[in-house]
Design an enzyme around this catalytic site. Structure first.
Site, PDB file in Angstrom:
ATOM      1  N   ASN A  68       1.012  -1.175  -0.034  1.00  0.00           N
ATOM      2  CA  ASN A  68       0.126  -0.032  -0.021  1.00  0.00           C
ATOM      3  C   ASN A  68       1.009   1.174  -0.118  1.00  0.00           C
ATOM      4  OD1 ASN A  68      -2.100   1.995   0.255  1.00  0.00           O
ATOM      5  ND2 ASN A  68      -3.069   0.989   1.800  1.00  0.00           N
ATOM      6  N   ASP A  69       1.464   1.572   1.126  1.00  0.00           N
ATOM      7  CA  ASP A  69       2.108   2.580   1.368  1.00  0.00           C
ATOM      8  C   ASP A  69       3.357   2.755   0.223  1.00  0.00           C
ATOM      9  OD1 ASP A  69       0.879   3.677   3.356  1.00  0.00           O
ATOM     10  OD2 ASP A  69       1.964   2.700   4.930  1.00  0.00           O
ATOM     11  N   VAL A  70       3.896   1.766  -0.268  1.00  0.00           N
ATOM     12  CA  VAL A  70       5.148   1.766  -1.309  1.00  0.00           C
ATOM     13  C   VAL A  70       4.680   1.915  -2.478  1.00  0.00           C
ATOM     14  CG1 VAL A  70       6.440   0.486   0.384  1.00  0.00           C
ATOM     15  CG2 VAL A  70       4.989  -0.846  -1.516  1.00  0.00           C
TER      16      VAL A  70
END
Length: 472
Positions: A398-400
């Site tokens: 997600n964040d990456v």
């Protein structure tokens, strides 16, 4: 020195022992060097274990620490526990296991210093010895309790959210200065038992208070840092007992841990100070709620649709994340990749430096499923290829892959290097829901016109995709 050897051997034994230590150190260095690549990491780990085994044997016999019975029994019991734990631990639990290893390493160093301090009269120690004893107890104790707090956060026994109180950082700074002062006082007056036990107790407390305000999102960095601490503590213990191998091996672990910590911080565009004192991020990733903004729309897809898109592509890149590890979906992912390759599709894997919950987590996970090493690409290697990629399968990450890291200066992850999946012709995100990741922020990629959402458990979704590919 070992009494059972003939005098002629005993005469040269000190030099022989130092040579063996040198050989063990060389093995350590080669082992660490080989850990730098997934292709050689396994043999690197085995070499490092061999070096440690040689070091333990030589040290125990050299120092006449224990009898043969205790040495053999200790090796058998320790080896049995280690092998059993390593074979049974799930890949998702590997970060917790590393945290425990770090804690035991730090605790052992503190115990060595404690044992050495109580073994002789206070007057027998020179200033240098007392300083190293104090620092070994300080760093080892912080590592011990800090590692077990990290273990509790990763395991879920303790909330992954930052746990703080007003003035937390100031209080920690006060304790840090206080413990350093106690090290100095112990050096000045080694007969003071009160000083010794205050140092021990406050250092243990400091380990707890240092790690507990750190959010679950930063646990990979914390584990790397604690690994470094355990090495520094071991090196200090080496000075305490005047053991060159322990000094060098501890320094190697400490340096490697610090380098890795620096790499992790750069990968998240964070400073170490911000990680330690920023109280950033929570346990995230497990929430099931949708995004707050219900006006946004997403394009949901099906296994048959994903199978058709991938099967008629020239190139597919897979970006795995922690969700893949949680679902234990690495083997079925390999099945999907094999079926795509049989259809003439080029398949590659893009690995972000902080994917998963510890450095190298995804590499180890995919290696377990026999994914070829030459298909694994670091972020810097794969990013230029996304523009020519037909489909990117984002599985549990997600964040990456969140583009706000490039576009929104006010975002907490702004500036963090990410996988440029938004440059591909199509992205498909495998996810249970639209819940945010560890950073706790929404991901606009979910709503991008080129993106489709494949909702569900990663393993179930990949199994459905594998079946759909078989039917084409």
């Amino acid at each position: 020195m070992s009494d059972f050897l003939p005098p002629s051997i005993q005469a040269i034994l000190p030099d022989v022992i130092q040579l063996i230590y040198l050989v063990a150190t060389g093995i350590f260095i080669v082992g660490i060097k080989r850990l730098g690549s997934p292709a050689t990491a396994r043999s690197g780990n085995q070499l490092a274990a061999l070096g440690m085994f040689i070091g333990i044997i030589v040290t125990l016999f050299d120092q006449q620490i224990l009898s043969f019975d205790y040495i053999i029994a200790g090796i058998l019991v320790g080896a049995t526990i280690g092998v059993t734990a390593a074979k049974k631990v799930e890949m998702t639990a590997m970060p917790e296991m590393v945290a425990i290893f770090n804690g035991f390493g730090g605790g052992a160093s503190a115990l060595v210093a404690w044992g050495e301090f109580t073994r002789f009269e206070a007057s027998a120690f020179v200033t240098q010895d007392l300083i190293t004893i104090g620092l070994s107890i300080l760093i080892g104790s912080i590592t011990f309790t800090g590692s077990f707090i990290a273990f509790g956060k990763l395991k879920g026994f303790i909330s992954g959210n930052p746990i703080t109180f007003p003035g937390h950082n100031i209080f920690n700074a006060f304790l840090t200065v206080g413990t350093l002062g106690l090290v100095g006082w112990l050096t000045f007056d080694p007969t003071s038992q009160l000083t010794f036990w205050l140092l021990f107790g406050i250092a243990l407390l400091l380990g707890i208070l240092t790690v507990i305000p750190i959010g679950g999102a930063d646990m990979p960095v914390v584990i790397s840092l604690l690994n470094s601490y355990s090495g520094i503590a071991a090196s200090m213990a080496g000075f305490v007992i005047n053991n060159n191998l322990l000094i060098i091996s501890g320094a190697l672990v400490g340096a490697a841990g610090l380098i890795l910590t620096n790499i992790m911080c750069k990968a998240m565009n964070r400073t170490l100070g911000n990680v330690l004192f920023g109280a950033f991020g929570g346990d995230g990733g497990s929430g099931g709620g949708p995004a707050d903004d219900t006006d946004k729309t997403v394009r949901e897809t099906t296994p048959d649709d994903v199978a058709l898109q991938c099967a008629y592509s020239d190139r597919v890149v897979i970006v795995p994340g922690y969700g893949l590890a949680v679902a234990q979906a690495q083997h079925v992912l390999k099945e999907v990749a094999d079926k795509l390759e049989k259809k003439g599709v080029e398949v590659k894997y893009g690995i972000h430096p902080v994917a998963g919950r510890m450095p190298g987590h995804m590499n180890v996970l995919l290696a377990e499923a026999d994914v070829p090493y030459d298909q694994l690409y670091d972020m810097e290697q794969i990013n230029p290829e996304f523009k020519s990629t037909d489909v990117v399968l984002i599985i549990g990450a997600n964040d990456v892959v969140n583009p706000v890291a490039k576009t929104e200066p006010g975002s907490p992850i702004y500036g963090m290097p990410i996988m440029n999946v938004d440059e591909a012709k199509r992205t498909i995100i495998f996810k249970r829901s639209l819940s945010p990741g560890f950073a706790g922020i929404d991901n606009p990629l979910f709503y991008d016109e080129k993106n489709q959402m494949f909702f569900g458990d990663a393993k179930d979704s990949l199994q459905a995709l594998s079946q759909a590919l078989a039917d084409i």
